[in-house]
Design a protein around this motif. Structure first.
Motif, PDB file in Angstrom:
ATOM      1  N   ILE A  91      21.194  48.779  24.675  1.00 19.61           N
ATOM      2  CA  ILE A  91      21.259  47.476  24.003  1.00 19.61           C
ATOM      3  C   ILE A  91      19.983  47.236  23.193  1.00 19.61           C
ATOM      4  N   ILE A  92      18.839  47.516  23.827  1.00 18.07           N
ATOM      5  CA  ILE A  92      17.565  47.334  23.127  1.00 18.07           C
ATOM      6  C   ILE A  92      17.435  48.340  21.990  1.00 18.07           C
ATOM      7  N   ALA A  93      17.933  49.562  22.196  1.00 19.06           N
ATOM      8  CA  ALA A  93      17.888  50.579  21.148  1.00 19.06           C
ATOM      9  C   ALA A  93      18.666  50.119  19.919  1.00 19.06           C
ATOM     10  N   PHE A  94      19.794  49.457  20.135  1.00 19.12           N
ATOM     11  CA  PHE A  94      20.584  48.954  19.013  1.00 19.12           C
ATOM     12  C   PHE A  94      19.795  47.902  18.236  1.00 19.12           C
ATOM     13  N   LEU A  95      19.103  47.009  18.963  1.00 15.37           N
ATOM     14  CA  LEU A  95      18.271  46.003  18.292  1.00 15.37           C
ATOM     15  C   LEU A  95      17.138  46.659  17.522  1.00 15.37           C
ATOM     16  N   ILE A  96      16.558  47.725  18.090  1.00  6.38           N
ATOM     17  CA  ILE A  96      15.490  48.444  17.400  1.00  6.38           C
ATOM     18  C   ILE A  96      16.014  49.036  16.100  1.00  6.38           C
ATOM     19  N   GLY A  97      17.242  49.562  16.120  1.00  6.34           N
ATOM     20  CA  GLY A  97      17.836  50.099  14.903  1.00  6.34           C
ATOM     21  C   GLY A  97      17.954  49.042  13.818  1.00  6.34           C
ATOM     22  N   ILE A  98      18.392  47.847  14.192  1.00  9.76           N
ATOM     23  CA  ILE A  98      18.514  46.757  13.212  1.00  9.76           C
ATOM     24  C   ILE A  98      17.133  46.336  12.701  1.00  9.76           C
ATOM     25  N   ILE A  99      16.155  46.223  13.624  1.00 10.20           N
ATOM     26  CA  ILE A  99      14.793  45.864  13.222  1.00 10.20           C
ATOM     27  C   ILE A  99      14.220  46.912  12.279  1.00 10.20           C
ATOM     28  N   ALA A 100      14.466  48.186  12.586  1.00 11.16           N
ATOM     29  CA  ALA A 100      13.970  49.252  11.723  1.00 11.16           C
ATOM     30  C   ALA A 100      14.566  49.144  10.326  1.00 11.16           C
ATOM     31  N   THR A 101      15.829  48.726  10.244  1.00  9.63           N
ATOM     32  CA  THR A 101      16.460  48.544   8.928  1.00  9.63           C
ATOM     33  C   THR A 101      15.755  47.449   8.139  1.00  9.63           C
ATOM     34  N   VAL A 102      15.407  46.365   8.829  1.00 10.53           N
ATOM     35  CA  VAL A 102      14.672  45.276   8.170  1.00 10.53           C
ATOM     36  C   VAL A 102      13.346  45.790   7.634  1.00 10.53           C
ATOM     37  N   ILE A 129       5.351  53.450  11.041  1.00 16.07           N
ATOM     38  CA  ILE A 129       5.630  52.375  11.993  1.00 16.07           C
ATOM     39  C   ILE A 129       6.941  52.625  12.723  1.00 16.07           C
ATOM     40  N   ILE A 130       7.968  53.022  11.988  1.00 15.49           N
ATOM     41  CA  ILE A 130       9.281  53.240  12.592  1.00 15.49           C
ATOM     42  C   ILE A 130       9.250  54.424  13.553  1.00 15.49           C
ATOM     43  N   VAL A 131       8.593  55.518  13.148  1.00 17.20           N
ATOM     44  CA  VAL A 131       8.508  56.693  14.024  1.00 17.20           C
ATOM     45  C   VAL A 131       7.754  56.353  15.298  1.00 17.20           C
ATOM     46  N   ILE A 132       6.631  55.652  15.171  1.00 17.91           N
ATOM     47  CA  ILE A 132       5.853  55.270  16.356  1.00 17.91           C
ATOM     48  C   ILE A 132       6.650  54.335  17.249  1.00 17.91           C
ATOM     49  N   MET A 133       7.329  53.361  16.657  1.00 19.56           N
ATOM     50  CA  MET A 133       8.093  52.396  17.435  1.00 19.56           C
ATOM     51  C   MET A 133       9.225  53.065  18.206  1.00 19.56           C
ATOM     52  N   ILE A 134       9.971  53.938  17.529  1.00 20.59           N
ATOM     53  CA  ILE A 134      11.096  54.613  18.184  1.00 20.59           C
ATOM     54  C   ILE A 134      10.596  55.592  19.238  1.00 20.59           C
ATOM     55  N   SER A 135       9.553  56.351  18.911  1.00 24.78           N
ATOM     56  CA  SER A 135       9.016  57.324  19.870  1.00 24.78           C
ATOM     57  C   SER A 135       8.484  56.638  21.122  1.00 24.78           C
ATOM     58  N   ALA A 136       7.751  55.534  20.929  1.00 25.08           N
ATOM     59  CA  ALA A 136       7.212  54.807  22.077  1.00 25.08           C
ATOM     60  C   ALA A 136       8.338  54.249  22.934  1.00 25.08           C
ATOM     61  N   TYR A 137       9.381  53.744  22.290  1.00 24.25           N
ATOM     62  CA  TYR A 137      10.488  53.197  23.076  1.00 24.25           C
ATOM     63  C   TYR A 137      11.195  54.271  23.882  1.00 24.25           C
ATOM     64  N   LEU A 138      11.462  55.411  23.265  1.00 31.70           N
ATOM     65  CA  LEU A 138      12.130  56.496  23.985  1.00 31.70           C
ATOM     66  C   LEU A 138      11.295  56.958  25.179  1.00 31.70           C
ATOM     67  N   ALA A 139       9.970  57.058  24.976  1.00 34.49           N
ATOM     68  CA  ALA A 139       9.098  57.506  26.068  1.00 34.49           C
ATOM     69  C   ALA A 139       9.061  56.485  27.201  1.00 34.49           C
ATOM     70  N   PHE A 140       8.885  55.200  26.873  1.00 38.62           N
ATOM     71  CA  PHE A 140       8.753  54.184  27.910  1.00 38.62           C
ATOM     72  C   PHE A 140      10.075  53.923  28.629  1.00 38.62           C
ATOM     73  N   SER A 141      11.180  53.926  27.888  1.00 40.02           N
ATOM     74  CA  SER A 141      12.474  53.697  28.550  1.00 40.02           C
ATOM     75  C   SER A 141      12.809  54.854  29.487  1.00 40.02           C
ATOM     76  N   GLY A 142      12.490  56.085  29.072  1.00 31.97           N
ATOM     77  CA  GLY A 142      12.707  57.225  29.952  1.00 31.97           C
ATOM     78  C   GLY A 142      11.776  57.210  31.147  1.00 31.97           C
ATOM     79  N   LEU A 143      10.522  56.806  30.924  1.00 35.72           N
ATOM     80  CA  LEU A 143       9.550  56.729  32.017  1.00 35.72           C
ATOM     81  C   LEU A 143      10.006  55.748  33.085  1.00 35.72           C
ATOM     82  N   TYR A 144      10.532  54.616  32.655  1.00 33.75           N
ATOM     83  CA  TYR A 144      10.982  53.632  33.635  1.00 33.75           C
ATOM     84  C   TYR A 144      12.112  54.186  34.491  1.00 33.75           C
ATOM     85  N   LEU A 145      13.007  54.948  33.899  1.00 34.83           N
ATOM     86  CA  LEU A 145      14.082  55.563  34.672  1.00 34.83           C
ATOM     87  C   LEU A 145      13.537  56.552  35.697  1.00 34.83           C
TER      88      LEU A 145
END
Length: 235
Positions: free
Chosen positions: A150-161, A176-192
């Motif tokens: 769900i958050i990934a989908f919002l990130i996609g829309i934000i990245a489009t903006v 900015i987009i690469v850093i934002m997406i990379s950080a999200y993938l790392a942190f969301s996976g880390l939490y799992l």
């Protein structure tokens, strides 16, 4: 001290993302109405609702700093009540009483509704077996993965903006987009992974399960981010 550093780190990211998103919204829709502040506040309200269920009510002891960075730092800096108040006063001083009243009503009602929807989504996801599918020797935290998508989908829309609306050079936007997406993938996976460790799984005995969930979450989130990018282009 660790929590203070986590809040500071999350807050720095939240403030930057808020500035970029609100700036993009204003360049898109104009400044005749506080659209940018309204969008970040409602989006942040939804996120704090759903993440309260995912990060706090699950009470994973290992991730206190992690939760503080996201809920207090990032979302606290991403949303802004003071800017909403200032923009409302400006509208009143300009004689735009209707717009000022509309801003108050939409902001307050919209944010409360967004928090309620976020909480409802989280409670629904974690209702069945606390968001986990278990079998002999393994488990699948489906609820957390759905929250991540769900958050990934919002990130996609934000990245489009950011790509289409913010007046930055192409290099800065790409970075900015690469850093934002990379950080999200790392942190969301880390939490799992932390979630699995909290439930008694170890790298020594369950490395294949942990890697499968980590990389599976990353690939799924990448797919959903791409869908968010496609959806954002239609807005």
């Amino acid at each position: 001290m660790n929590q203070l550093l986590a809040v500071a780190l999350g807050g720095s990211f939240g403030a930057v993302v808020r500035f970029l998103v609100s700036s993009g919204i204003y360049q898109w829709l104009g400044r005749g109405f506080p659209y940018g502040t309204l969008v970040v506040n409602i989006t942040g309200s939804f996120l704090i609702g759903i993440l309260t269920e995912a990060l706090i009510l699950q009470r994973i002891a290992m991730t206190v700093e992690y939760r503080a960075a996201i809920l207090v730092g990032f979302i606290g800096a991403f949303t802004t009540f003071s800017t909403f108040s200032l923009e409302t006063v400006y509208l009143i001083e300009q004689g735009s009483l209707t717009k000022a009243a509309l801003n108050v009503v939409i902001s307050v009602a919209g944010c409360i509704l967004a928090v309620w929807i976020g909480l409802l989504c989280g409670r629904t996801l974690f209702f069945y077996s606390e968001g986990i599918i278990q079998w002999s020797g393994g488990m699948f935290p489906y609820a957390l993965i759905i929250v991540n998508t769900i958050i990934a989908f919002l990130i996609g829309i934000i990245a489009t903006v950011l790509l289409q609306k913010v007046m930055l050079s192409l290099e800065y936007r790409a970075a900015i987009i690469v850093i934002m997406i990379s950080a999200y993938l790392a942190f969301s996976g880390l939490y799992l992974v932390l979630f699995l460790i909290e439930h008694g799984y170890t790298f020594e005995s369950n490395w294949n399960l942990m890697l499968s969930i980590f990389f599976g979450n990353g690939l799924l989130c990448l797919l959903v981010i791409w869908l968010g990018l496609a959806a954002g282009k239609q807005i």
